[in-house]
Design a protein around this motif. Structure first.
Motif, PDB file in Angstrom:
ATOM      1  N   ILE A  85     -15.328 -13.939 -22.858  1.00  0.00           N
ATOM      2  CA  ILE A  85     -14.618 -13.404 -21.683  1.00  0.00           C
ATOM      3  C   ILE A  85     -13.117 -13.521 -21.933  1.00  0.00           C
ATOM      4  O   ILE A  85     -12.688 -14.142 -22.903  1.00  0.00           O
ATOM      5  CB  ILE A  85     -14.985 -14.199 -20.401  1.00  0.00           C
ATOM      6  N   VAL A  86     -12.343 -12.928 -21.028  1.00  0.00           N
ATOM      7  CA  VAL A  86     -10.898 -13.160 -21.052  1.00  0.00           C
ATOM      8  C   VAL A  86     -10.677 -14.455 -20.275  1.00  0.00           C
ATOM      9  O   VAL A  86     -11.036 -14.549 -19.101  1.00  0.00           O
ATOM     10  CB  VAL A  86     -10.145 -11.987 -20.393  1.00  0.00           C
ATOM     11  N   GLY A  87     -10.135 -15.465 -20.936  1.00  0.00           N
ATOM     12  CA  GLY A  87     -10.020 -16.766 -20.276  1.00  0.00           C
ATOM     13  C   GLY A  87      -8.675 -17.425 -20.530  1.00  0.00           C
ATOM     14  O   GLY A  87      -7.966 -17.136 -21.506  1.00  0.00           O
ATOM     15  N   THR A 121       0.845  -8.293 -13.954  1.00  0.00           N
ATOM     16  CA  THR A 121       0.313  -7.180 -14.742  1.00  0.00           C
ATOM     17  C   THR A 121      -1.147  -6.854 -14.439  1.00  0.00           C
ATOM     18  O   THR A 121      -1.631  -5.778 -14.781  1.00  0.00           O
ATOM     19  CB  THR A 121       0.453  -7.490 -16.252  1.00  0.00           C
ATOM     20  N   CYS A 122      -1.832  -7.786 -13.777  1.00  0.00           N
ATOM     21  CA  CYS A 122      -3.279  -7.599 -13.564  1.00  0.00           C
ATOM     22  C   CYS A 122      -3.551  -6.433 -12.614  1.00  0.00           C
ATOM     23  O   CYS A 122      -3.087  -6.438 -11.474  1.00  0.00           O
ATOM     24  CB  CYS A 122      -3.900  -8.876 -13.004  1.00  0.00           C
ATOM     25  N   PRO A 123      -4.312  -5.399 -13.037  1.00  0.00           N
ATOM     26  CA  PRO A 123      -4.550  -4.244 -12.161  1.00  0.00           C
ATOM     27  C   PRO A 123      -5.371  -4.579 -10.926  1.00  0.00           C
ATOM     28  O   PRO A 123      -5.311  -3.861  -9.934  1.00  0.00           O
ATOM     29  CB  PRO A 123      -5.298  -3.252 -13.060  1.00  0.00           C
ATOM     30  N   THR A 124      -6.138  -5.668 -10.968  1.00  0.00           N
ATOM     31  CA  THR A 124      -6.909  -6.022  -9.765  1.00  0.00           C
ATOM     32  C   THR A 124      -6.254  -7.180  -9.005  1.00  0.00           C
ATOM     33  O   THR A 124      -6.821  -7.685  -8.045  1.00  0.00           O
ATOM     34  CB  THR A 124      -8.376  -6.370 -10.118  1.00  0.00           C
ATOM     35  N   GLY A 125      -5.098  -7.612  -9.479  1.00  0.00           N
ATOM     36  CA  GLY A 125      -4.294  -8.572  -8.724  1.00  0.00           C
ATOM     37  C   GLY A 125      -4.820  -9.998  -8.698  1.00  0.00           C
ATOM     38  O   GLY A 125      -4.498 -10.753  -7.785  1.00  0.00           O
ATOM     39  N   ILE A 126      -5.594 -10.397  -9.701  1.00  0.00           N
ATOM     40  CA  ILE A 126      -6.120 -11.770  -9.677  1.00  0.00           C
ATOM     41  C   ILE A 126      -5.309 -12.663 -10.612  1.00  0.00           C
ATOM     42  O   ILE A 126      -4.559 -12.188 -11.462  1.00  0.00           O
ATOM     43  CB  ILE A 126      -7.620 -11.822 -10.067  1.00  0.00           C
ATOM     44  N   ASP A 127      -5.482 -13.954 -10.447  1.00  0.00           N
ATOM     45  CA  ASP A 127      -4.818 -14.945 -11.300  1.00  0.00           C
ATOM     46  C   ASP A 127      -5.890 -15.530 -12.220  1.00  0.00           C
ATOM     47  O   ASP A 127      -6.734 -16.319 -11.787  1.00  0.00           O
ATOM     48  CB  ASP A 127      -4.191 -16.033 -10.425  1.00  0.00           C
ATOM     49  N   ILE A 128      -5.853 -15.118 -13.493  1.00  0.00           N
ATOM     50  CA  ILE A 128      -6.888 -15.529 -14.442  1.00  0.00           C
ATOM     51  C   ILE A 128      -6.862 -17.044 -14.672  1.00  0.00           C
ATOM     52  O   ILE A 128      -7.839 -17.629 -15.145  1.00  0.00           O
ATOM     53  CB  ILE A 128      -6.751 -14.745 -15.775  1.00  0.00           C
ATOM     54  N   ARG A 129      -5.766 -17.683 -14.293  1.00  0.00           N
ATOM     55  CA  ARG A 129      -5.687 -19.138 -14.480  1.00  0.00           C
ATOM     56  C   ARG A 129      -6.628 -19.875 -13.530  1.00  0.00           C
ATOM     57  O   ARG A 129      -6.917 -21.050 -13.704  1.00  0.00           O
ATOM     58  CB  ARG A 129      -4.241 -19.616 -14.269  1.00  0.00           C
ATOM     59  N   GLU A 135     -13.593  -9.925  -9.949  1.00  0.00           N
ATOM     60  CA  GLU A 135     -12.671  -8.785  -9.962  1.00  0.00           C
ATOM     61  C   GLU A 135     -12.164  -8.464 -11.361  1.00  0.00           C
ATOM     62  O   GLU A 135     -11.596  -7.398 -11.583  1.00  0.00           O
ATOM     63  CB  GLU A 135     -11.466  -9.061  -9.054  1.00  0.00           C
ATOM     64  N   CYS A 136     -12.322  -9.370 -12.321  1.00  0.00           N
ATOM     65  CA  CYS A 136     -11.768  -9.152 -13.666  1.00  0.00           C
ATOM     66  C   CYS A 136     -12.530  -8.030 -14.371  1.00  0.00           C
ATOM     67  O   CYS A 136     -13.753  -8.083 -14.508  1.00  0.00           O
ATOM     68  CB  CYS A 136     -11.843 -10.432 -14.487  1.00  0.00           C
ATOM     69  N   ILE A 137     -11.785  -7.006 -14.810  1.00  0.00           N
ATOM     70  CA  ILE A 137     -12.424  -5.886 -15.509  1.00  0.00           C
ATOM     71  C   ILE A 137     -12.191  -5.979 -17.027  1.00  0.00           C
ATOM     72  O   ILE A 137     -12.408  -5.029 -17.759  1.00  0.00           O
ATOM     73  CB  ILE A 137     -11.925  -4.523 -14.971  1.00  0.00           C
ATOM     74  N   HIS A 138     -11.717  -7.128 -17.480  1.00  0.00           N
ATOM     75  CA  HIS A 138     -11.521  -7.402 -18.903  1.00  0.00           C
ATOM     76  C   HIS A 138     -10.652  -6.364 -19.598  1.00  0.00           C
ATOM     77  O   HIS A 138     -10.954  -5.930 -20.705  1.00  0.00           O
ATOM     78  CB  HIS A 138     -12.882  -7.527 -19.608  1.00  0.00           C
ATOM     79  N   CYS A 139      -9.571  -5.989 -18.908  1.00  0.00           N
ATOM     80  CA  CYS A 139      -8.660  -5.008 -19.503  1.00  0.00           C
ATOM     81  C   CYS A 139      -7.725  -5.656 -20.529  1.00  0.00           C
ATOM     82  O   CYS A 139      -7.057  -4.957 -21.285  1.00  0.00           O
ATOM     83  CB  CYS A 139      -7.837  -4.331 -18.414  1.00  0.00           C
ATOM     84  N   THR A 140      -7.617  -6.966 -20.516  1.00  0.00           N
ATOM     85  CA  THR A 140      -6.800  -7.793 -21.437  1.00  0.00           C
ATOM     86  C   THR A 140      -5.291  -7.624 -21.259  1.00  0.00           C
ATOM     87  O   THR A 140      -4.530  -8.057 -22.111  1.00  0.00           O
ATOM     88  CB  THR A 140      -7.175  -7.550 -22.929  1.00  0.00           C
ATOM     89  N   GLN A 141      -4.874  -7.003 -20.176  1.00  0.00           N
ATOM     90  CA  GLN A 141      -3.424  -6.861 -19.957  1.00  0.00           C
ATOM     91  C   GLN A 141      -2.754  -8.223 -19.807  1.00  0.00           C
ATOM     92  O   GLN A 141      -1.615  -8.413 -20.216  1.00  0.00           O
ATOM     93  CB  GLN A 141      -3.170  -6.006 -18.704  1.00  0.00           C
ATOM     94  N   CYS A 142      -3.479  -9.176 -19.214  1.00  0.00           N
ATOM     95  CA  CYS A 142      -2.890 -10.509 -19.020  1.00  0.00           C
ATOM     96  C   CYS A 142      -2.701 -11.199 -20.376  1.00  0.00           C
ATOM     97  O   CYS A 142      -1.753 -11.973 -20.558  1.00  0.00           O
ATOM     98  CB  CYS A 142      -3.761 -11.348 -18.092  1.00  0.00           C
ATOM     99  N   ILE A 143      -3.583 -10.896 -21.344  1.00  0.00           N
ATOM    100  CA  ILE A 143      -3.437 -11.493 -22.684  1.00  0.00           C
ATOM    101  C   ILE A 143      -2.118 -11.011 -23.300  1.00  0.00           C
ATOM    102  O   ILE A 143      -1.311 -11.803 -23.790  1.00  0.00           O
ATOM    103  CB  ILE A 143      -4.623 -11.094 -23.598  1.00  0.00           C
TER     104      ILE A 143
END
Ligand code: SF4
Ligand code: SF4
Length: 312
Positions: A85-87, A121-129, A135-143
């Motif tokens: 996953i993106v983590g 940058t997250c298109p769905t507005g979540i905080d991956i931290r 809501e995560c669509i694994h677009c990897t923009q946060c990476i």
């Protein structure tokens, strides 16, 4: 304003492409160039689809990802702690702190400088931290956003990266597990079924529809007449002539100005057909028949159809 005009053009284009799947490009072109009143059903459908797409692009946006898209729901049942996953690497990033807080408090902070670039940058507005979320669509923009920050601050990239939850928590990796075998097997069955279905498709598609108007007509000589529309799609690479007949029904007569029906390769044509018979041929007002279509080159299909007549 310019953005909305572009959205409107893209929405209209996509709506018409969608409609062309069902009616064909030729028919659609005729509809588009004719007055809407002549094809109001298609006009309303295309307008509704275009309107919905515009609503998606211009107004709802990520709400469609959050509410309508099944991806998040699927991942919540398909993933486990060892899935990729993106983590966010909390062991490396925490405790987080802004650069000025670090200067004041000195050492003891993790690599996350709490700049919020990953959230913005997250298109769905979540905080991956906060961990993996539906809501995560694994677009990897946060990476990408975090890697830029890590580069600028002179820290190694990968504070947010691909990894399993176990791996991010420092637990050993275990690649081989039941779902690694079961998921591909399911996909194999699904794709295999699709491949078999495709290879068994005939060189033509036949659809038998009832004629427009009254279900049956009474002819001056007392016979009952049913009008049928037979749509044939020629999937072969050459022009074919399709002969239409009624199988095993010597008491019925088929009359059609379009028989045999010539269809160009890759095209669709519709034949108007009348099937006639005496009232006695329609016991209880019904008669089950098979409409046979034969191209003389190996394709033959019998389509069941129910004729209607007056109840005795
Ligand atoms: S992968 Fe995309 S959707 Fe998921 S948290 Fe990162 S930016 Fe947001
Ligand atoms: S982009 Fe990286 S450093 Fe900035 S808040 Fe997100 S995880 Fe922390």
């Amino acid at each position: 304003m310019v953005k909305n005009v572009v959205f409107a053009f893209v929405s209209i284009f996509l709506a018409h492409t969608f409609l062309a799947y069902f009616v064909g490009v030729k028919a659609l072109f005729g509809w588009v160039t004719g007055p809407p009143g002549e094809h109001w059903g298609a006009f309303v459908l295309a307008s509704a689809v275009a309107g919905l797409m515009f609503l998606d692009f211009g107004v709802l946006r990520e709400q469609v990802c959050l509410v309508a898209c099944p991806y998040g729901r699927l991942q919540s049942v398909l993933l486990d702690r060892r899935s990729l996953i993106v983590g966010y690497d909390a062991r490396r990033g925490e405790p987080r702190g802004l650069p000025r807080e670090r200067t004041q408090a000195g050492a003891g902070y993790g690599d996350c400088i709490d700049c919020s670039a990953c959230v913005i940058t997250c298109p769905t507005g979540i905080d991956i931290r906060d961990g993996l979320q539906m809501e995560c669509i694994h677009c990897t923009q946060c990476i990408d956003a975090c890697d830029v920050v890590m580069e600028k601050t002179g820290r190694p990239k990968g504070l947010i990266r691909y990894g399993s939850r176990d791996e991010l928590e420092g637990k050993p990796r275990r690649i081989l597990r039941p779902r690694i075998v079961i998921y591909p097997l399911i996909m194999l069955v699904v794709w295999g079924g699709l491949a078999i279905a495709l290879t068994q498709r005939g060189s033509a598609d036949v659809t038998v529809l009832r004629g427009i108007g009254a279900p049956y007509g009474l002819l001056p000589d007392g016979q009952i007449s049913n009008q049928l529309r037979i749509k044939i799609v020629n999937r072969s690479t050459e022009t074919r002539r399709y002969a239409i007949s009624i199988a095993d029904a010597p008491d019925l007569t088929l009359v059609s100005p379009d028989n045999p029906l010539e269809v160009a390769p890759g095209a669709a044509s519709t034949a108007s057909v009348f099937v006639m018979g005496k009232a006695g041929s329609f016991p209880h007002g019904l008669r089950e028949i098979d409409v046979a279509v034969n191209d003389g080159a190996g394709f033959e299909k019998k389509t069941p159809y129910r004729l209607l007549g007056p109840e005795e």
